[in-house]
Design an enzyme around this catalytic site. Structure first.
Site, PDB file in Angstrom:
ATOM      1  N   MET A  65       0.858  -1.084  -0.501  1.00 24.24           N
ATOM      2  CA  MET A  65       0.031   0.225  -0.407  1.00 24.24           C
ATOM      3  C   MET A  65       0.766   1.302  -0.022  1.00 24.24           C
ATOM      4  O   MET A  65       1.439   1.932   1.036  1.00 24.24           O
ATOM      5  CB  MET A  65      -0.974   0.323   1.464  1.00 24.24           C
ATOM      6  CG  MET A  65      -1.653   1.125   1.144  1.00 24.24           C
ATOM      7  SD  MET A  65      -2.582   1.453   3.150  1.00 24.24           S
ATOM      8  CE  MET A  65      -1.876   0.522   4.001  1.00 24.24           C
ATOM      9  N   PRO A  66       0.616   2.016  -1.768  1.00 26.99           N
ATOM     10  CA  PRO A  66       1.506   3.315  -1.094  1.00 26.99           C
ATOM     11  C   PRO A  66       1.485   4.425  -0.595  1.00 26.99           C
ATOM     12  O   PRO A  66      -0.098   5.033   0.094  1.00 26.99           O
ATOM     13  CB  PRO A  66       1.525   3.695  -2.560  1.00 26.99           C
ATOM     14  CG  PRO A  66       1.229   2.477  -3.222  1.00 26.99           C
ATOM     15  CD  PRO A  66       0.516   1.718  -2.562  1.00 26.99           C
ATOM     16  N   ILE A  67       2.418   4.799   0.637  1.00 30.36           N
ATOM     17  CA  ILE A  67       1.513   6.413   1.381  1.00 30.36           C
ATOM     18  C   ILE A  67       2.206   7.276   0.961  1.00 30.36           C
ATOM     19  O   ILE A  67       3.962   7.325   0.878  1.00 30.36           O
ATOM     20  CB  ILE A  67       1.812   5.843   3.055  1.00 30.36           C
ATOM     21  CG1 ILE A  67       0.844   3.804   3.285  1.00 30.36           C
ATOM     22  CG2 ILE A  67       1.395   6.970   3.686  1.00 30.36           C
ATOM     23  CD1 ILE A  67       0.903   3.872   4.778  1.00 30.36           C
TER      24      ILE A  67
END
Length: 67
Positions: A1-3
């Site tokens: 999950m890119p943040i």
């Protein structure tokens, strides 16, 4: 999950912040080929009194532009 965590000086409109979030989201989805629902964008607005550069705050620089 890119943040994606973005810090910027307070003062942008809601529309500008919304546009920024959408542009960052689209760029991450397109570049990393990740599911759109997996992208998280955090926008932290910082008061100019709490952001320093060159030994002074941004608020001080704005109050004294010639110094």
């Amino acid at each position: 999950m890119p943040i994606i965590d973005v810090s910027l000086l307070r003062g942008r409109s809601d529309a500008q912040l919304r546009q920024l979030i959408q542009a960052l989201h689209d760029a991450v989805v397109d570049t990393l080929a990740v599911p759109p629902e997996s992208v998280r964008i955090l926008v932290r607005e910082v008061d100019p009194r709490m952001w320093g550069s060159g030994g002074t705050t941004i608020a001080e620089r704005r109050a004294n532009p010639g110094q």
